[in-house]
Design a protein around this motif. Structure first.
Motif, PDB file in Angstrom:
ATOM      1  N   UNK A  82       0.822  -1.205   0.000  1.00  0.00           N
ATOM      2  CA  UNK A  82       0.000   0.000   0.000  1.00  0.00           C
ATOM      3  C   UNK A  82       0.864   1.267   0.000  1.00  0.00           C
ATOM      4  N   UNK A  83       1.994   1.214   0.715  1.00  0.00           N
ATOM      5  CA  UNK A  83       2.862   2.384   0.760  1.00  0.00           C
ATOM      6  C   UNK A  83       3.401   2.759  -0.613  1.00  0.00           C
ATOM      7  N   UNK A  84       3.759   1.747  -1.395  1.00  0.00           N
ATOM      8  CA  UNK A  84       4.251   1.994  -2.740  1.00  0.00           C
ATOM      9  C   UNK A  84       3.134   2.542  -3.624  1.00  0.00           C
ATOM     10  N   UNK A  85       1.964   1.917  -3.539  1.00  0.00           N
ATOM     11  CA  UNK A  85       0.820   2.352  -4.348  1.00  0.00           C
ATOM     12  C   UNK A  85       0.468   3.804  -4.034  1.00  0.00           C
ATOM     13  N   UNK A  86       0.408   4.149  -2.750  1.00  0.00           N
ATOM     14  CA  UNK A  86       0.054   5.513  -2.350  1.00  0.00           C
ATOM     15  C   UNK A  86       1.104   6.513  -2.831  1.00  0.00           C
ATOM     16  N   UNK A  87       2.379   6.134  -2.743  1.00  0.00           N
ATOM     17  CA  UNK A  87       3.452   7.042  -3.152  1.00  0.00           C
ATOM     18  C   UNK A  87       3.433   7.287  -4.655  1.00  0.00           C
ATOM     19  N   UNK A  88       3.156   6.243  -5.426  1.00  0.00           N
ATOM     20  CA  UNK A  88       3.081   6.386  -6.881  1.00  0.00           C
ATOM     21  C   UNK A  88       1.893   7.264  -7.264  1.00  0.00           C
ATOM     22  N   UNK A  96       4.129  14.300 -11.738  1.00  0.00           N
ATOM     23  CA  UNK A  96       5.198  13.459 -12.275  1.00  0.00           C
ATOM     24  C   UNK A  96       4.678  12.576 -13.406  1.00  0.00           C
ATOM     25  N   UNK A  97       5.525  12.319 -14.350  1.00  0.00           N
ATOM     26  CA  UNK A  97       5.239  11.305 -15.374  1.00  0.00           C
ATOM     27  C   UNK A  97       5.568   9.951 -14.747  1.00  0.00           C
ATOM     28  N   UNK A  98       4.638   8.997 -14.853  1.00  0.00           N
ATOM     29  CA  UNK A  98       4.810   7.697 -14.194  1.00  0.00           C
ATOM     30  C   UNK A  98       4.828   6.598 -15.248  1.00  0.00           C
ATOM     31  N   UNK A  99       5.844   5.747 -15.189  1.00  0.00           N
ATOM     32  CA  UNK A  99       5.978   4.655 -16.150  1.00  0.00           C
ATOM     33  C   UNK A  99       6.232   3.351 -15.415  1.00  0.00           C
ATOM     34  N   UNK A 100       5.570   2.297 -15.858  1.00  0.00           N
ATOM     35  CA  UNK A 100       5.805   0.974 -15.279  1.00  0.00           C
ATOM     36  C   UNK A 100       6.542   0.109 -16.278  1.00  0.00           C
ATOM     37  N   UNK A 101       7.368  -0.776 -15.772  1.00  0.00           N
ATOM     38  CA  UNK A 101       8.101  -1.723 -16.593  1.00  0.00           C
ATOM     39  C   UNK A 101       7.595  -3.124 -16.272  1.00  0.00           C
ATOM     40  N   UNK A 102       7.212  -3.860 -17.312  1.00  0.00           N
ATOM     41  CA  UNK A 102       6.737  -5.229 -17.132  1.00  0.00           C
ATOM     42  C   UNK A 102       5.540  -5.263 -16.176  1.00  0.00           C
ATOM     43  N   UNK A 103       5.609  -6.081 -15.133  1.00  0.00           N
ATOM     44  CA  UNK A 103       4.481  -6.225 -14.208  1.00  0.00           C
ATOM     45  C   UNK A 103       4.363  -5.073 -13.218  1.00  0.00           C
ATOM     46  N   UNK A 104       5.190  -4.064 -13.354  1.00  0.00           N
ATOM     47  CA  UNK A 104       4.989  -2.841 -12.580  1.00  0.00           C
ATOM     48  C   UNK A 104       3.643  -2.219 -12.883  1.00  0.00           C
ATOM     49  N   UNK A 105       3.024  -2.627 -13.998  1.00  0.00           N
ATOM     50  CA  UNK A 105       1.694  -2.133 -14.356  1.00  0.00           C
ATOM     51  C   UNK A 105       0.679  -2.454 -13.264  1.00  0.00           C
ATOM     52  N   UNK A 106       0.889  -3.534 -12.509  1.00  0.00           N
ATOM     53  CA  UNK A 106      -0.044  -3.884 -11.442  1.00  0.00           C
ATOM     54  C   UNK A 106      -0.021  -2.825 -10.339  1.00  0.00           C
ATOM     55  N   UNK A 107       1.124  -2.203 -10.128  1.00  0.00           N
ATOM     56  CA  UNK A 107       1.210  -1.127  -9.136  1.00  0.00           C
ATOM     57  C   UNK A 107       0.437   0.092  -9.625  1.00  0.00           C
ATOM     58  N   UNK A 108       0.617   0.446 -10.902  1.00  0.00           N
ATOM     59  CA  UNK A 108      -0.100   1.592 -11.465  1.00  0.00           C
ATOM     60  C   UNK A 108      -1.603   1.343 -11.476  1.00  0.00           C
ATOM     61  N   UNK A 109      -1.993   0.097 -11.797  1.00  0.00           N
ATOM     62  CA  UNK A 109      -3.413  -0.230 -11.803  1.00  0.00           C
ATOM     63  C   UNK A 109      -4.002  -0.126 -10.399  1.00  0.00           C
TER      64      UNK A 109
END
Length: 323
Positions: A82-88, A96-109
Motif C-alpha cells: 500500500x505504501x508503494x501504491x500511495x506514493x506512486x 510526475x510522469x509515471x511509467x511501469x516496466x513489465x508487471x509494474x503495471x499492477x502497481x499503477x493499476x
C-alpha cells in the motif's frame, strides 16, 4: 536537469530495475552534464531475489521527481504494498510522469492510474491484469503504451524500449540513439507500436552486412538499389536478400525504406526543414512520396508527427520546470 526516481520495494524484479538505471544513468562522454539525475527510492533496505539494495531515499521523494519508474513486480498474485501504491499515486497527482516496466503495471493499476486507459504488461500476465482491473484496457500486442503522463511496457526487453522512448521524448532521437549505442542495443525494435519501430541491424563486426548497413545509412539521400547494395557487399542480389532476411527479418528494399522513414522522423523532430527538403534528404524524392510512405508506415502524416513530438517535448519540459 530532469530527475528520475526508481520506486523500489521488496519483491521487485532486478532486471527491469537495472535496465532503467542503465538507460537513465548512462554517461555521455561528450556531454558536459548527465541527462538525468537518478535516485532509487524505497521504504528502506529492500530485497529482491538474492540481492539487497539500500535506496537513496524514501518513497516520500517520489512526488518531487519529474519521472517515476516502477520496475516489475515479482508476485502478481498478491496486492502490491500500500505504501508503494500511495506514493506512486501521490507522485502522479503532483505532476510526475509515471511509467511501469513489465508487471509494474499492477502497481499503477492498483493506484488507479490506468483506469480508462490503454495499458500493457508482460504477455503472461495480461489476462490477470485485465481480470483484476476491468477498467483498464489491456493490450497484449504492443511493446509499450504511451498515454502521456502514464506509460506501461511489456515484459523484460520491452522495458528497454520504453526507457529509450522516454529519452527520445525528452532529448530527441539523436541522444536516444547515442544512449542505445552505448548500451549496444537498437534504438527501436520491430513489433508493437509502428510509430517507434525500425528494423534491427547486426551488431557483430564480422557479420556479412556489418559494413554495408552503416554505409547505406550514410547515403539515404541517394537512390540506392538492391544492385547497389549487392555490389557494395560483393555478393549476388539473391545472396544479399538471404543475408538481409536472416539479419533483419526483412528485404533490402523494405529495410532501406524503414531507414528512410526513421531519418525522416529524426529530421521532423529536430529541424524546421520543409517536407520537400526532408523528402530530398531521405531519398524519397518528393513530398508526396514521403507523405504516402510515412503515413502508411507510421500511421500519421509527417506534419502531424512533427506537431506531436514537438508539443510532447515542449509540454513535458514546461511542466517539469514550472513554466
Amino acid at each position: 536537469m530532469d530527475t528520475v526516481a526508481l520506486a523500489v520495494t521488496d519483491g521487485m524484479l532486478h532486471f527491469e530495475l537495472s535496465v532503467a538505471y542503465e538507460v537513465f544513468g548512462a554517461e555521455q562522454s561528450d556531454a558536459t552534464d548527465p541527462l538525468y539525475r537518478v535516485a532509487v527510492c524505497g521504504p528502506g533496505p529492500v530485497r529482491f531475489g538474492r540481492f539487497r539494495l539500500e535506496p537513496d531515499g524514501g518513497l516520500d521523494r517520489l512526488p518531487y521527481a519529474d519521472t517515476v519508474i516502477v520496475p516489475g513486480w515479482a508476485d502478481v498474485d498478491v496486492d502490491p504494498p500500500a505504501g508503494l501504491v500511495d506514493a506512486v499515486r501521490a507522485a502522479h497527482e503532483a505532476g510526475a510522469r509515471v511509467a511501469s516496466l513489465c508487471t509494474g503495471a499492477f502497481v499503477l493499476a492498483a493506484a488507479g492510474l490506468l483506469d480508462g486507459r490503454r495499458a500493457t504488461t508482460h504477455w503472461a500476465h495480461t489476462e490477470v491484469l485485465a481480470a483484476r482491473y476491468p477498467r483498464v484496457e489491456v493490450d497484449p500486442d504492443v511493446l509499450y503504451v504511451d498515454n502521456g503522463s502514464v506509460l506501461t511496457s511489456a515484459g523484460k526487453a520491452a522495458a528497454m524500449d520504453l526507457c529509450l522512448h522516454l529519452v527520445r521524448l525528452d532529448h530527441g532521437s539523436a541522444i536516444a540513439n547515442r544512449v542505445a549505442r552505448t548500451l549496444v542495443v537498437p534504438p527501436h525494435r520491430a513489433g508493437g507500436q509502428a510509430q517507434f519501430v525500425t528494423a534491427p541491424v547486426p551488431s557483430r563486426d564480422d557479420h556479412p552486412l556489418g559494413d554495408l548497413l552503416p554505409w547505406a545509412v550514410e547515403r539515404l539521400d541517394q537512390a540506392l538499389t538492391v544492385e547497389d547494395l549487392a555490389r557494395r557487399a560483393n555478393m549476388s542480389s539473391r545472396n544479399l536478400g538471404r543475408h538481409f532476411r536472416s539479419a533483419t527479418g526483412t528485404t533490402p528494399l523494405r529495410w532501406l525504406l524503414t531507414q528512410r522513414i526513421r531519418r525522416a522522423q529524426e529530421l521532423l523532430e529536430s529541424t524546421g526543414d520543409s517536407i520537400d527538403a526532408i523528402a530530398a534528404a531521405t531519398g524519397m524524392g518528393t513530398a508526396t512520396t514521403l507523405r504516402r510512405h510515412f503515413n502508411r508506415t507510421i500511421g500519421v502524416p509527417p506534419d502531424a508527427y512533427r506537431r506531436t513530438f514537438r508539443s510532447a517535448r515542449s509540454g513535458a519540459r514546461q511542466q517539469r520546470h514550472g513554466s
